[in-house]
Scaffold this active site. Structure first.
Site, PDB file in Angstrom:
ATOM      1  N   ASP A  78       0.994  -1.233  -0.083  1.00 24.32           N
ATOM      2  CA  ASP A  78      -0.106   0.208  -0.131  1.00 24.32           C
ATOM      3  C   ASP A  78       0.923   1.285  -0.037  1.00 24.32           C
ATOM      4  O   ASP A  78       2.000   1.264   0.238  1.00 24.32           O
ATOM      5  CB  ASP A  78      -0.947   0.000   1.303  1.00 24.32           C
ATOM      6  CG  ASP A  78      -2.117   0.760   1.243  1.00 24.32           C
ATOM      7  OD1 ASP A  78      -2.126   1.479   0.142  1.00 24.32           O
ATOM      8  OD2 ASP A  78      -2.887   0.974   2.020  1.00 24.32           O
ATOM      9  N   ASP A 121      -9.028   4.209  -1.481  1.00 23.07           N
ATOM     10  CA  ASP A 121      -9.925   4.441  -0.450  1.00 23.07           C
ATOM     11  C   ASP A 121     -11.356   5.049  -0.798  1.00 23.07           C
ATOM     12  O   ASP A 121     -11.550   6.408  -0.690  1.00 23.07           O
ATOM     13  CB  ASP A 121      -9.273   5.516   0.529  1.00 23.07           C
ATOM     14  CG  ASP A 121      -7.814   4.840   1.176  1.00 23.07           C
ATOM     15  OD1 ASP A 121      -7.835   3.513   1.194  1.00 23.07           O
ATOM     16  OD2 ASP A 121      -6.952   5.635   1.426  1.00 23.07           O
ATOM     17  N   GLU A 172       2.719   5.043  -3.843  1.00 25.80           N
ATOM     18  CA  GLU A 172       2.526   6.208  -4.963  1.00 25.80           C
ATOM     19  C   GLU A 172       4.066   7.025  -5.109  1.00 25.80           C
ATOM     20  O   GLU A 172       4.384   7.385  -6.244  1.00 25.80           O
ATOM     21  CB  GLU A 172       1.550   7.053  -4.672  1.00 25.80           C
ATOM     22  CG  GLU A 172       0.135   6.443  -4.828  1.00 25.80           C
ATOM     23  CD  GLU A 172      -0.243   5.604  -3.626  1.00 25.80           C
ATOM     24  OE1 GLU A 172      -1.109   4.771  -3.744  1.00 25.80           O
ATOM     25  OE2 GLU A 172       0.411   5.971  -2.538  1.00 25.80           O
TER      26      GLU A 172
END
Length: 954
Positions: free
Chosen positions: A537, A614, A540
């Protein structure tokens, strides 16, 4: 009428939604220096009609050993006093073996900058292809002298340049400034002045490059000499600084470096792709001052809907409904403008990247599946996941301890809710230190894994690339010099979940090696425990105090590479390094890894699944999840889902039911919830919701044979799993706008989830043909030649689901607690004949967990139903069928055949017996235990082995 209703719904949906994400954290185009400059340049060029880029005709050369055309593009900057400035850009054009066209425009090698202390390379980054292209292309490139790629294998030596012709490439010039190349059905015209490319498929013009003369390459210059190097149509806005509040400290050491180019898709006013965005499947027109689509991996909690804002992943691949595509091979921050011109039946696009080179692959073909096939052949096929990973995943932030996990495990069984994966979010770690366990909560991970393994279940744990400062793992990263650096060359420290953190540099080969070593120690398990998997997770990367929620662009990676150049491939580098580590660790058992990533780029499909991030527990996010999942599927990354039933906030019971009904069809089927939400494991629901959700999850498991076959097809051709209607029926223009109804691959399963509250019916669109309601097999026929709309009953416990006539579905219909426990169950065949009484279906079977299929250890067969006869036609069986069958394939028998009935002349009725032809012999099988009703015939007690050829005559 179908299209009008869709447009009205889209308008209402996208204008009614209230934004949740804080928009001000992200730049608009007008706040982004390079985007604003190129938009202004395009506007001014459209008025002035000037062109400053041309091909130096004398520079054109064709090396027959490489089969690559080389030339130089000259940019001329007019000056009122003194000589004009000429800047050279090396240009290359070549054909891939699938007849795709690749061209590159670089900047002639820059002189070393005079800036003292520069820690990054002054050359343009030209290696995005090494991350995006599949290894087979990289290996071929490494065997040649060409720095980018070796495309064509045939070599031919000729005397005259203009007579250089091979079976792959023909080259000629028809005028002084026009050059023609042909490769099979694809041909290219190169116009020297102004520079332009026209690309044809079977002599039909499909794509024009630089039709609008928006080509712009901000060549290297110092701040002092900038004034003389600016074109009349250019603006100097933020060329050497960034005045956006949250990125004003960007040092911008090389000044303006952007590259931009326009592409016109001819014969089409529909374009798709460039995920990830929370908007419609058909890309929006961004002209008239609207925001361009942005490809820039960022953390967008509760992201906005109906906008072109960037999200977690970026795939710079776009195709049109005329079966033409471009792949913009650039990992920098990128903006894309789109303008539909219905009067000229074309779509104009403008691509703008902050730096790097122009590297484009253009593909053409007879249909869209061919285009997707070519793209995934180039960037790598989607990986074939373990069959367990396409079952149901139960997740939340967080399951508190081992007892909590085992309670969920036992309660799912007690309530007959199958599942395969349970997940641990951030809190399982010791003080948010990855590669550790919270000792008082998870004192014995091996014991937990052993208990889950008994029923074939798996555990996924979160490991992110940010590492808390001052513990063993981060200390080693620093000591081994594999942390990402700031622009001064110091280890970059930012804020994330653990507080002050550093980031592993997986762009670095040595950084990948160190990353792998962490997993080797963390996953040091007994050889029989291969049920621990990883979730990357926040890759980015997400940085809480970083500009635009992510990394400063002037960070430095290994080999003097600036973050600005590789931002969108950082996440890919993280999850690929993780995948390689897991694969190596599990290599003694030959076990396939499963890995989830949030950030992705073209090529991520080779090793990871993803999800839409999300989201929020409301109806708008449920509705947008469908076009979002479809967009990834058609862009080569099909293993994607959305958090069921919304990550943030608490869903209503109705929303939960409808979201599970939609999520059933996501390739990645996972429920997930925020730490601040109420517990919502399915067994906690009151009736009738609990039974509704249980039945949905069980249906997913019943359909696993068909779904796994779809995943295999995707792993071979890139074919979408959640499949837009226009791919199956490209002849209907209205379907190019439909993104709330879809097919499951090419199985014939057609579904429209209910995505609005209080609905007990919905309108579905049906092409011509016969359709069978899935649960009852009741049929209706569209006898016309056009689409029809039909009102479909959809109470809360019903999914609007049909089988299109002409298809055969394979199922297993016995409840089991996990996919592993289904291995010994027989198959059920559901035949849905078309109006001519025919149907076809495929089935792929392997062991579902190892790489044995790569050694030929699988069965692939096709069922063909016609003239009231069902044939099994094998296309592949293992060489060592007996051993493979016993150890891995398990039960390969068909026990039940269900034939949908209709009122057509080809309809059949149940007879006293059926004939079975097998191994050259014919036998009669009584049907005493079989039965029939108005909609179907069910034949029981069969024993038809899919590894054998046979016929059943009804």
């Amino acid at each position: 009428m179908v299209l009008l209703k869709w447009l009205v719904c889209q308008l209402v949906f996208f204008t009614a939604f209230s934004h949740a994400f804080t928009d001000y954290l992200l730049k608009k185009c007008a706040q982004s220096g390079f985007c604003h400059r190129n938009r202004v340049y395009a506007e001014n060029i459209a008025k002035s009609h000037h062109c400053y880029y041309k091909v130096d005709a004398e520079s054109i050369a064709h090396d027959p050993l490489e089969n690559v055309l080389h030339a130089t593009i000259i940019k001329t900057i007019p000056r009122l006093e003194g000589d004009d400035i000429a800047v050279q850009f090396p240009f290359s054009l070549s054909f891939l073996q699938d007849h795709s066209v690749r061209f590159t425009i670089n900047e002639k090698e820059r002189m070393p900058t005079n800036s003292s202390g520069l820690l990054i390379s002054s050359q343009r980054f030209n290696e995005t292809w090494k991350y995006a292209f599949d290894k087979k292309f990289q290996e071929e490139a490494n065997r040649t002298s060409i720095p980018q790629f070796h495309f064509l294998k045939q070599k031919q030596t000729v005397n005259s340049f203009w007579s250089k012709i091979s079976s792959f490439l023909s080259l000629s010039n028809s005028t002084a400034d026009t050059f023609h190349l042909r490769n099979g059905d694809v041909s290219v015209e190169i116009f020297a002045e102004p520079f332009q490319l026209k690309v044809y498929w079977q002599n039909a013009l499909k794509l024009i490059v630089n039709e609008q003369n928006f080509l712009n390459i901000e060549h290297h210059r110092t701040k002092q000499e900038n004034f003389a190097h600016v074109l009349p149509e250019e603006t100097t806005f933020n060329m050497f600084k960034d005045n956006f509040l949250y990125s004003k400290h960007d040092s911008m050491p090389l000044g303006p470096e952007s590259v931009a180019l326009d592409f016109s898709f001819m014969g089409s006013t529909n374009v798709y792709g460039i995920p990830e965005h929370a908007t419609s499947l058909r890309l929006m027109d961004t002209s008239g001052g609207k925001e361009p689509y942005r490809l820039f991996n960022v953390d967008v909690f509760e992201y906005n809907i109906g906008t072109s804002q960037p999200m977690y992943g970026s795939i710079p691949f776009m195709f049109s409904s005329s079966s033409t595509s471009i792949f913009w091979v650039n990992a920098a921050d990128t903006w894309v403008d789109i303008k539909y011109d219905t009067s000229k039946n074309k779509t104009m696009t403008h691509w703008i990247s902050e730096n790097g080179v122009i590297d484009v692959v253009m593909s053409l073909g007879p249909d869209i599946p061919t285009i997707i096939d070519k793209f995934t052949d180039l960037t790598g096929r989607p990986f074939l996941p373990p069959i367990s990973s396409i079952g149901y995943h139960q997740c939340r932030w967080n399951y508190n301890d081992e007892m909590d996990v085992l309670t969920v495990d036992s309660q799912m069984d007690a309530h007959m809710i199958p599942y395969d994966f349970i997940w641990l979010d951030l809190e399982y770690t010791n003080d948010k230190k990855y590669f550790t366990w919270k000792q008082h909560s998870f004192p014995n991970p091996k014991r937990l894994l052993s208990k889950l393994k008994k029923l074939g279940r798996n555990l996924v744990v979160l490991i992110d690339p940010h590492l808390k400062k001052d513990y063993e793992i981060s200390d080693r990263v620093i000591n081994e010099n594999v942390a990402v650096k700031d622009h001064n060359g110091n280890d970059y420290v930012g804020h994330c979940w653990p507080g002050n953190s550093i980031w592993i540099d997986t762009i670095s080969k040595y950084g990948q090696k160190i990353w792998k070593s962490f997993f080797e120690r963390f996953m040091d398990l007994p050889a029989d425990l291969t049920n621990l998997f990883i979730w990357n997770d926040m890759n980015e990367p997400s940085i809480f105090d970083g500009p635009e929620t992510t990394a400063p662009k002037d960070l430095i990676h290994d080999n003097y590479i600036e973050e600005r150049s590789v931002h969108n491939i950082y996440g890919l580098s993280v999850h690929e390094a993780t995948y390689d580590a897991i694969k190596s660790i599990y290599s003694p058992s030959d076990k396939r890894p499963f890995l989830l990533t949030r950030a992705f780029f073209a090529g991520s499909q080779r090793t990871a699944a993803t999800w839409t991030g999300d989201n929020v527990a409301n109806w708008d996010y449920l509705k947008i999840s469908i076009p979002m999942v479809l967009s990834n599927n058609i862009a080569g990354m099909p293993f994607i889902g959305a958090d069921i039933a919304g990550f943030a906030e608490d869903p209503t019971p109705e929303l939960i039911a409808r979201w599970y009904q939609a999520g059933l069809w996501y390739p990645f089927f996972r429920a997930h919830a925020h730490i601040d939400t109420k517990r919502r494991e399915p067994y906690l629901f009151n009736e009738p919701l609990k039974s509704i959700v249980r039945d949905i999850i069980q249906l997913r498991y019943f359909l696993l044979p068909t779904l796994y076959t779809m995943f295999h097809k995707s792993s071979v051709t890139g074919f979408p799993i959640m499949n837009p209607m226009f791919i199956e029926h490209p002849e209907f223009a209205e379907l190019y706008h439909i993104d709330n109804q879809f097919y499951w691959s090419n199985s014939g399963l057609l579904v429209k989830p209910v995505t609005e509250p209080g609905q007990s019916e919905t309108e579905m669109v049906f092409p011509p043909g016969i359709f069978y309601e899935f649960a009852s097999l009741h049929s209706f026929i569209n006898n016309g030649t056009d689409l029809i709309e039909k009102n479909i009953s959809a109470p809360l416990d019903k999914i609007p689901l049909f089988i299109e006539g002409g298809h055969i579905i394979t199922m297993k219909d016995k409840y089991r607690r996990s996919s592993m426990l289904m291995k010994n169950d027989p198959y059920v065949i559901v035949i849905a004949p078309d109006t001519e009484g025919r149907a076809v279906g495929d089935l792929y079977v392997d062991d579902g967990e190892t790489f044995g299929y790569q050694r030929g250890e699988y069965v692939e067969t096709q069922f063909i139903f016609e003239n009231n006869t069902l044939k099994n036609v094998r296309s592949h069986i293992p060489e060592n069928l007996t051993g493979i069958h016993h150890n891995t394939l398990r039960n390969t028998n068909i026990e039940k055949i269900i034939i949908a009935k209709n009122n057509l002349q080809h309809n059949i009725t149940l007879k006293d017996s059926i004939k079975v032809k097998k191994n050259g012999e014919e036998s009669s099988l009584p049907t005493r235990s079989s039965y029939e009703n108005d909609n179907k015939i069910t034949i029981l007690n069969l024993s038809l082995d899919i590894t054998e050829d046979w016929e059943v005559i009804f």
